[in-house]
Design a protein around this motif. Structure first.
Motif, short mmCIF file in Angstrom:
data_model
loop_
_atom_site.label_atom_id
_atom_site.label_comp_id
_atom_site.label_asym_id
_atom_site.label_seq_id
_atom_site.Cartn_x
_atom_site.Cartn_y
_atom_site.Cartn_z
N VAL A 24 0.97 -1.22 -0.19
CA VAL A 24 -0.05 -0.40 0.14
C VAL A 24 0.61 1.35 -0.30
O VAL A 24 2.24 1.16 0.75
CB VAL A 24 -0.85 -0.22 1.20
N SER A 25 0.25 1.88 -0.70
CA SER A 25 0.87 3.44 -1.05
C SER A 25 0.31 5.01 -0.70
O SER A 25 -0.30 4.36 -1.92
CB SER A 25 2.51 3.25 -2.40
N GLY A 35 -10.79 10.50 3.35
CA GLY A 35 -11.28 8.96 3.91
C GLY A 35 -11.20 7.75 3.69
O GLY A 35 -10.17 7.29 2.35
N LEU A 36 -10.46 6.40 4.23
CA LEU A 36 -10.08 5.05 3.49
C LEU A 36 -11.70 4.49 3.83
O LEU A 36 -12.23 4.22 4.61
CB LEU A 36 -9.38 4.59 5.15
N GLN A 202 -10.28 13.99 0.05
CA GLN A 202 -9.83 13.02 -0.91
C GLN A 202 -9.68 11.69 -0.49
O GLN A 202 -9.97 11.67 0.82
CB GLN A 202 -7.40 12.98 -0.81
N VAL A 203 -9.52 10.54 -1.49
CA VAL A 203 -10.43 8.92 -0.70
C VAL A 203 -9.44 8.27 -0.88
O VAL A 203 -8.86 8.43 -2.10
CB VAL A 203 -11.94 8.98 -0.51
N SER A 213 -8.27 2.93 -5.71
CA SER A 213 -8.23 3.76 -6.36
C SER A 213 -8.02 5.35 -5.16
O SER A 213 -8.21 4.97 -4.16
CB SER A 213 -9.24 4.46 -6.24
N VAL A 214 -6.90 6.08 -4.93
CA VAL A 214 -6.89 7.30 -4.35
C VAL A 214 -6.65 8.88 -4.59
O VAL A 214 -6.18 8.44 -6.32
CB VAL A 214 -4.88 7.44 -4.02
N ASP A 215 -7.63 9.41 -5.24
CA ASP A 215 -7.92 10.70 -5.53
C ASP A 215 -8.87 11.33 -4.82
O ASP A 215 -9.42 11.13 -4.03
CB ASP A 215 -8.52 10.34 -7.15
N THR A 216 -9.56 12.41 -5.76
CA THR A 216 -10.30 13.34 -5.10
C THR A 216 -11.74 12.22 -5.04
O THR A 216 -11.71 12.28 -6.67
CB THR A 216 -10.88 14.69 -5.52
#
Lengths: 304, 242
Positions: A24-25, A35-36, A202-203, A213-216
């Motif tokens: 995980v990065s 938010g996770l 951002q989540v 996915s990580v983004d807004t």
């Protein structure tokens, strides 16, 4: 660029043969509400415990405000407010005693940082002589949040603060978090409720120890490539069964009194209408809609 | 759903704990094969009512029957005719999948032969043949919840009570779980379910919303949305509870 608050690089964690986190990065900017988002068992708690220095990763590194989570754990503990998933205040101490206890542990006083918690604490202050164990669910949460913030942390980590909480209390809790953003605190929240994602800056969407996915939230929705349709008819379940059997269907999911449908290729609406009318569906309604985070999550889950 | 046949009848149900009234004169009926959503804020009195209907707690007053039996005098008979599952505890984690099924089915007094046949059928329907000999602890939450539901209806009860069955379950599995609920209801099993997911309230035939120990609203999702001029159940809920 805004300064970084959290930097997670290739973190993995395994419990016996269960891989809780797999490579995980991601990074979180200072002052962000992050938010996770993911179901139980996705690895949310493991990741938060690693950041809060309560658990060692097997591989990878992470920093919180430039401190390393393994080497500099003592420094991180001073600047972190952590709210565990389970209510973990002292049930037999009063509201005020709990707050004073946490203030003292961090070498501060209630008075010194009262401004920071005032907005939240004022709701429970009338009950300050009541034992924490006797508070309602919503009030317990407000006390836990007050205690996690009494030492003016630079980063606040909250593990599923809204799980098992009713829709109204959930809404109130998020209103509190959004108001906190003005205080220059980085806020990390985990939740299984997809609708809460849209309130974050951002989540990260997580599933089975992996980041989908990580983004807004806006960009995650923007990255959804399929044409999504909202479909309803008088007999919703039969409609769903018929759409599952339709040869051009890519996915079909219930959303309240409607279906969210994607097709493998662009089929003319007339062809779809004809297919459904042949099967005797009445009051057919279809229109193109933009996806929500839950649509995106499910599409990413299927791809993964 | 068969509106003619009432399977749960509640008249003026009151439950007090000391001076505190947890359930204040609740009256409602649930029909055969219906999916009945039981909603309310934390502390509204849902769990108290659920425990009474399951025969686990006695009401202070009121006339209540479940599956045709009286909640004061026939509690053991009620327990035989209902199924129950919750989010918090559903199956024994240190038993294997088939052992859990055998245990629960055995408690309900089903024959070995019947259990064996139905177990094969059940695992096949759920696509879980491959994990028959796995411990529950090794299964993902979503699988466990689907299995727990199937175990709760294994003895073909007339009513199954589900207490927040989908909490924390991923969005795809959550929907598959509702497919199981729907199929059970098609088979004539009445489903009494609590949830905090307001989209799930829309899947119910009727919902009842509790607030501070009382029933604040009851009706089909369509009726309630009309009555409260709301576009979805989330709005209905917030209008009632605020």
């Amino acid at each position: 660029m805004d300064p970084l608050s959290v930097n997670i690089r290739n973190i993995s964690k395994t419990y016996r043969d269960a891989e809780a986190l797999q490579d995980v990065s991601f990074r979180i900017k200072r002052g962000e509400l992050f938010g996770l988002i993911g179901p139980d068992g996705a690895g949310k708690t493991s990741l938060f415990r690693i950041l809060a220095t309560l658990l060692l990763p097997d591989k990878g590194t992470a920093t919180v405000e430039d401190y390393d989570v393994v080497r500099d754990y003592k420094e991180i503990r001073k600047i972190t407010g952590y709210m565990a998933g389970r209510f973990s205040l002292y049930q037999d101490l009063t509201v005020e005693e709990n707050l004073k206890f946490y203030a003292t542990v961090f070498g501060t006083t209630m008075e010194e940082n009262y401004d920071l918690i005032k907005d939240i604490y004022s709701h429970i202050e009338p009950y300050k002589k009541r034992r924490a164990g006797k508070l309602s669910g919503g009030m317990k949460q407000k006390l836990a949040l007050s205690c996690a913030m009494i030492h003016k942390p630079r980063i606040l980590i909250m593990d599923e603060p809204t799980t098992g909480v009713d829709a109204v209390s959930r809404k109130e809790f998020w209103e509190m978090l959004i108001r906190l953003k003005g205080h220059d605190i980085t806020i990390l929240v985990s939740t299984p409720y997809m609708d809460e994602a849209e309130l974050c800056d951002q989540v990260a969407l997580v599933q089975s120890g992996r980041i989908l996915s990580v983004d807004t939230p806006q960009n995650i929705i923007g990255a959804y490539r399929r044409r999504l349709m909202d479909l309803s008819a008088s007999d919703l379940y039969r409609l769903k069964e018929d759409m599952e059997a339709y040869e051009h269907t890519h996915s079909v999911y219930l959303f309240g009194q409607k279906l969210h449908l994607t097709l493998k290729k662009d089929v003319a609406e007339e062809a779809l209408t004809e297919y459904l009318e042949e099967r005797g569906h009445r009051d057919l309604n279809m229109k193109s809609i933009s996806p929500n985070i839950e649509d995106c999550f499910m599409e990413l889950m299927v791809k993964a | 759903m068969n509106r003619k046949k009432t399977v749960i009848r509640v008249r003026d149900m009151v439950k007090k704990f000391g001076d505190f009234t947890a359930n204040d004169r609740l009256s409602f009926e649930v029909y055969e094969g219906e999916i009945f959503g039981f909603l309310g804020a934390n502390g509204a009195g849902k769990t108290t009512a659920l425990r009474i209907l399951c025969g686990l707690s006695l009401p202070t007053s009121g006339e209540i029957s479940v599956a045709g039996y009286n909640v004061y005098s026939d509690r053991e008979k009620i327990k035989k005719r209902i199924g129950y599952m919750s989010q918090k505890f559903s199956l024994y984690e240190d038993l294997k999948v088939y052992e859990n099924i055998r245990l629960y089915a055995g408690i309900y007094g089903l024959s070995r032969k019947y259990i064996r046949e139905r177990t094969d059928h059940l695992l096949e329907t759920l696509g879980l043949e491959g994990v028959r000999n796995k411990l529950i602890a090794e299964l993902p939450l979503g699988w466990r919840q689907k299995l727990a539901f199937s175990v709760a209806v294994f003895h073909q009860p007339s009513i199954v009570f589900l207490d927040e069955p989908t909490g924390g379950v991923d969005p795809i599995t959550r929907r598959q779980f509702w497919d199981l609920i729907y199929r059970a209801s098609q088979d004539g099993i009445t489903v009494f379910v609590t949830t905090h997911y307001m989209d799930e309230a829309e899947y119910c035939d009727r919902v009842c919303i509790m607030e501070a120990g009382r029933i604040e609203a009851i009706g089909t999702p369509g009726e309630l949305k009309g009555k409260y001029a709301a576009k979805n159940m989330d709005e209905v809920f917030i209008k009632i509870a605020r």
